[in-house]
Design a protein around this motif. Structure first.
Motif, mmCIF file in Angstrom:
data_model
loop_
_atom_site.group_PDB
_atom_site.id
_atom_site.type_symbol
_atom_site.label_atom_id
_atom_site.label_comp_id
_atom_site.label_asym_id
_atom_site.label_seq_id
_atom_site.Cartn_x
_atom_site.Cartn_y
_atom_site.Cartn_z
ATOM 1 N N MET A 7 50.512 46.788 26.448
ATOM 2 C CA MET A 7 50.429 47.093 27.865
ATOM 3 C C MET A 7 51.767 46.834 28.555
ATOM 4 S SD MET A 7 46.801 45.415 28.897
ATOM 5 C CE MET A 7 45.326 45.741 27.942
ATOM 6 N N SER A 8 51.984 47.523 29.661
ATOM 7 C CA SER A 8 53.183 47.285 30.457
ATOM 8 C C SER A 8 53.079 45.920 31.122
ATOM 9 C CB SER A 8 53.339 48.379 31.517
ATOM 10 O OG SER A 8 52.214 48.386 32.371
ATOM 11 N N PRO A 9 54.209 45.288 31.413
ATOM 12 C CA PRO A 9 54.180 43.969 32.062
ATOM 13 C C PRO A 9 53.450 44.028 33.402
ATOM 14 C CG PRO A 9 56.385 44.497 31.276
ATOM 15 C CD PRO A 9 55.570 45.747 31.150
ATOM 16 N N ARG A 10 52.761 42.963 33.725
ATOM 17 C CA ARG A 10 52.047 42.899 34.989
ATOM 18 C C ARG A 10 53.038 42.815 36.148
ATOM 19 N NH1 ARG A 10 48.252 37.844 35.852
ATOM 20 N NH2 ARG A 10 50.265 36.814 36.027
ATOM 21 N N ARG A 11 52.791 43.598 37.177
ATOM 22 C CA ARG A 11 53.616 43.526 38.372
ATOM 23 C C ARG A 11 53.297 42.244 39.132
ATOM 24 N NH1 ARG A 11 52.339 49.162 41.157
ATOM 25 N NH2 ARG A 11 50.270 48.498 40.480
ATOM 26 N N SER A 12 54.304 41.707 39.782
ATOM 27 C CA SER A 12 54.117 40.448 40.497
ATOM 28 C C SER A 12 54.859 40.480 41.822
ATOM 29 C CB SER A 12 54.631 39.280 39.654
ATOM 30 O OG SER A 12 54.579 38.069 40.389
ATOM 31 N N TYR A 13 54.307 39.746 42.800
ATOM 32 C CA TYR A 13 55.015 39.566 44.058
ATOM 33 C C TYR A 13 56.161 38.559 43.913
ATOM 34 C CZ TYR A 13 51.318 42.102 46.507
ATOM 35 O OH TYR A 13 50.451 43.076 46.951
ATOM 36 N N ASP A 14 56.141 37.794 42.814
ATOM 37 C CA ASP A 14 57.181 36.793 42.563
ATOM 38 C C ASP A 14 57.329 35.837 43.741
ATOM 39 O OD1 ASP A 14 57.839 37.667 39.990
ATOM 40 O OD2 ASP A 14 59.155 39.226 40.787
ATOM 41 N N GLN A 15 56.186 35.358 44.216
ATOM 42 C CA GLN A 15 56.171 34.376 45.294
ATOM 43 C C GLN A 15 55.373 33.160 44.835
ATOM 44 O OE1 GLN A 15 54.700 36.073 48.926
ATOM 45 N NE2 GLN A 15 56.090 37.831 48.849
ATOM 46 N N TYR A 16 55.911 31.970 45.070
ATOM 47 C CA TYR A 16 55.230 30.745 44.685
ATOM 48 C C TYR A 16 54.202 30.390 45.755
ATOM 49 C CZ TYR A 16 54.527 26.151 42.614
ATOM 50 O OH TYR A 16 53.976 25.056 42.007
ATOM 51 N N CYS A 17 53.113 31.150 45.742
ATOM 52 C CA CYS A 17 52.055 31.062 46.752
ATOM 53 C C CYS A 17 50.747 31.434 46.067
ATOM 54 C CB CYS A 17 52.363 32.020 47.902
ATOM 55 S SG CYS A 17 50.963 32.404 48.973
ATOM 56 N N GLY A 27 45.003 42.461 43.327
ATOM 57 C CA GLY A 27 45.436 43.213 44.500
ATOM 58 C C GLY A 27 45.578 44.704 44.292
ATOM 59 N N ASP A 28 45.524 45.170 43.048
ATOM 60 C CA ASP A 28 45.647 46.608 42.813
ATOM 61 C C ASP A 28 44.401 47.345 43.294
ATOM 62 O OD1 ASP A 28 48.189 46.731 41.710
ATOM 63 O OD2 ASP A 28 47.474 46.331 39.681
ATOM 64 N N ARG A 29 44.596 48.584 43.715
ATOM 65 C CA ARG A 29 43.492 49.447 44.154
ATOM 66 C C ARG A 29 42.459 49.557 43.047
ATOM 67 N NH1 ARG A 29 42.223 53.423 47.874
ATOM 68 N NH2 ARG A 29 41.372 55.379 47.080
ATOM 69 N N TRP A 30 41.191 49.412 43.395
ATOM 70 C CA TRP A 30 40.012 49.533 42.531
ATOM 71 C C TRP A 30 39.639 48.237 41.813
ATOM 72 C CZ3 TRP A 30 37.034 53.474 43.506
ATOM 73 C CH2 TRP A 30 37.609 54.681 43.938
ATOM 74 N N ILE A 34 35.777 47.145 40.841
ATOM 75 C CA ILE A 34 35.312 47.011 39.460
ATOM 76 C C ILE A 34 34.604 45.672 39.288
ATOM 77 C CG2 ILE A 34 36.049 46.807 37.048
ATOM 78 C CD1 ILE A 34 38.370 48.722 37.735
ATOM 79 N N VAL A 35 35.165 44.622 39.875
ATOM 80 C CA VAL A 35 34.498 43.314 39.836
ATOM 81 C C VAL A 35 33.122 43.410 40.488
ATOM 82 C CG1 VAL A 35 34.587 40.924 40.642
ATOM 83 C CG2 VAL A 35 36.660 42.020 39.784
ATOM 84 N N ARG A 36 33.044 44.076 41.633
ATOM 85 C CA ARG A 36 31.758 44.260 42.313
ATOM 86 C C ARG A 36 30.721 44.857 41.362
ATOM 87 N NH1 ARG A 36 31.681 49.171 46.269
ATOM 88 N NH2 ARG A 36 31.555 50.159 44.202
ATOM 89 N N GLU A 37 31.109 45.874 40.618
ATOM 90 C CA GLU A 37 30.179 46.515 39.688
ATOM 91 C C GLU A 37 29.812 45.591 38.531
ATOM 92 O OE1 GLU A 37 28.720 49.500 40.247
ATOM 93 O OE2 GLU A 37 29.762 49.356 42.165
ATOM 94 N N SER A 62 43.189 51.936 32.969
ATOM 95 C CA SER A 62 44.335 51.052 33.165
ATOM 96 C C SER A 62 43.921 49.749 33.828
ATOM 97 C CB SER A 62 45.389 51.768 34.017
ATOM 98 O OG SER A 62 46.463 50.910 34.328
ATOM 99 N N ARG A 63 43.068 49.841 34.854
ATOM 100 C CA ARG A 63 42.629 48.629 35.552
ATOM 101 C C ARG A 63 41.828 47.728 34.606
ATOM 102 N NH1 ARG A 63 45.898 50.356 38.202
ATOM 103 N NH2 ARG A 63 45.895 50.887 40.422
ATOM 104 N N LEU A 64 40.969 48.304 33.805
ATOM 105 C CA LEU A 64 40.162 47.501 32.887
ATOM 106 C C LEU A 64 41.041 46.773 31.870
ATOM 107 C CD1 LEU A 64 37.183 49.953 32.343
ATOM 108 C CD2 LEU A 64 37.048 47.679 33.394
ATOM 109 N N LYS A 65 42.088 47.440 31.390
ATOM 110 C CA LYS A 65 43.017 46.792 30.469
ATOM 111 C C LYS A 65 43.759 45.642 31.150
ATOM 112 C CE LYS A 65 43.839 50.837 27.533
ATOM 113 N NZ LYS A 65 44.829 51.861 27.105
ATOM 114 N N ASP A 66 44.195 45.881 32.392
ATOM 115 C CA ASP A 66 44.884 44.829 33.141
ATOM 116 C C ASP A 66 43.960 43.634 33.372
ATOM 117 O OD1 ASP A 66 47.130 46.404 33.282
ATOM 118 O OD2 ASP A 66 46.771 47.073 35.351
ATOM 119 N N MET A 67 42.716 43.909 33.714
ATOM 120 C CA MET A 67 41.769 42.836 33.984
ATOM 121 C C MET A 67 41.446 42.039 32.727
ATOM 122 S SD MET A 67 39.308 44.957 36.613
ATOM 123 C CE MET A 67 38.116 43.626 36.899
ATOM 124 N N GLU A 68 41.402 42.719 31.594
ATOM 125 C CA GLU A 68 41.184 42.009 30.331
ATOM 126 C C GLU A 68 42.386 41.117 30.020
ATOM 127 O OE1 GLU A 68 40.048 42.989 25.665
ATOM 128 O OE2 GLU A 68 40.323 44.623 27.104
#
Length: 214
Positions: A7-17, A27-30, A34-37, A62-68
């Motif tokens: 998988m491609s690297p996860r995008r980050s805000y790079d903020q220590y928060c 934070g990604d769309r959908w 998906i969690v709701r379902e 793509s979202r399911l792979k990221d969530m896994e």
């Protein structure tokens, strides 16, 4: 190389928060939809796609792979005769339930008018209603849009399910979507709704009596 490593690297805000770290994961769309379902329990990819109108197959995959990868979901194969893969939430993923419920309360005023383009599924009303009902047990809910069931007080496993309950429920509720939204938002209490004839509660169990205020 494993599927997750490709998988491609996860995008980050790079903020220590902590908020930024949380949005790195959800934070990604959908993603939260998906969690709701998946709060309804294990779901096949085709079922998720059917209940997420508007999502493309590529984005959903793509979202399911990221969530896994982020530890929110797992993927497993059902034993025969099912032999299909299902996705389900991890404990970390299930901990998003109050987050989604809080977002539902915040967004409820925007449901004042249903737009002609709005898709609707009965079980989308389940999580807002879940936080408004007291007690513990299995509740079958009927709306004009369809039926779903809730597990009140459950600390593990599914929070709700689409359609008929898998066993005899402790109580049955009949109401309309507008009342369901008001209950979830907190602008109407269950006892007020019952007194006004907007909710009917049936059943002889302890839970049914608690819901009716007997």
């Amino acid at each position: 190389m494993s599927r997750l490593r490709r998988m491609s690297p996860r995008r980050s805000y790079d903020q220590y928060c902590s908020t930024a770290r949380a949005l790195d994961a959800v934070g990604d769309r959908w993603t939260l939809l998906i969690v709701r379902e998946l709060l309804a329990g294990p779901r096949r990819y085709t079922d998720l796609h059917a209940d997420l109108p508007g999502v493309s197959t590529d984005v959903l995959a793509s979202r399911l792979k990221d969530m896994e990868r982020d530890g929110l979901t797992t993927r497993r194969r059902l034993p025969p005769p099912g032999a299909a893969y299902v996705y389900e939430l991890t404990r970390q993923g299930r901990e998003l339930l109050p987050v989604i419920q809080a977002l539902g309360v915040w967004g409820a005023p925007a449901l004042a008018e249903r737009r002609p383009t709005d898709a609707v599924r009965a079980h989308w009303f389940a999580l807002p209603l879940l936080r408004a009902l007291p007690g513990e047990g299995l509740v079958q809910v009927r709306l004009d849009e369809g039926e779903f069931h809730l597990w009140l007080g459950a600390e593990d496993g599914p929070a709700y399910g689409d359609g008929a309950a898998p066993e005899e429920p402790d109580a049955r509720l009949a109401l309309d979507a507008e009342t369901c939204i008001a209950l979830g938002q907190g602008s109407l209490t269950l006892h007020q709704a019952i007194a006004e004839g907007r909710v009917t509660v049936s059943g002889d169990s302890t839970l049914a009596k608690v819901l009716r205020g007997d």
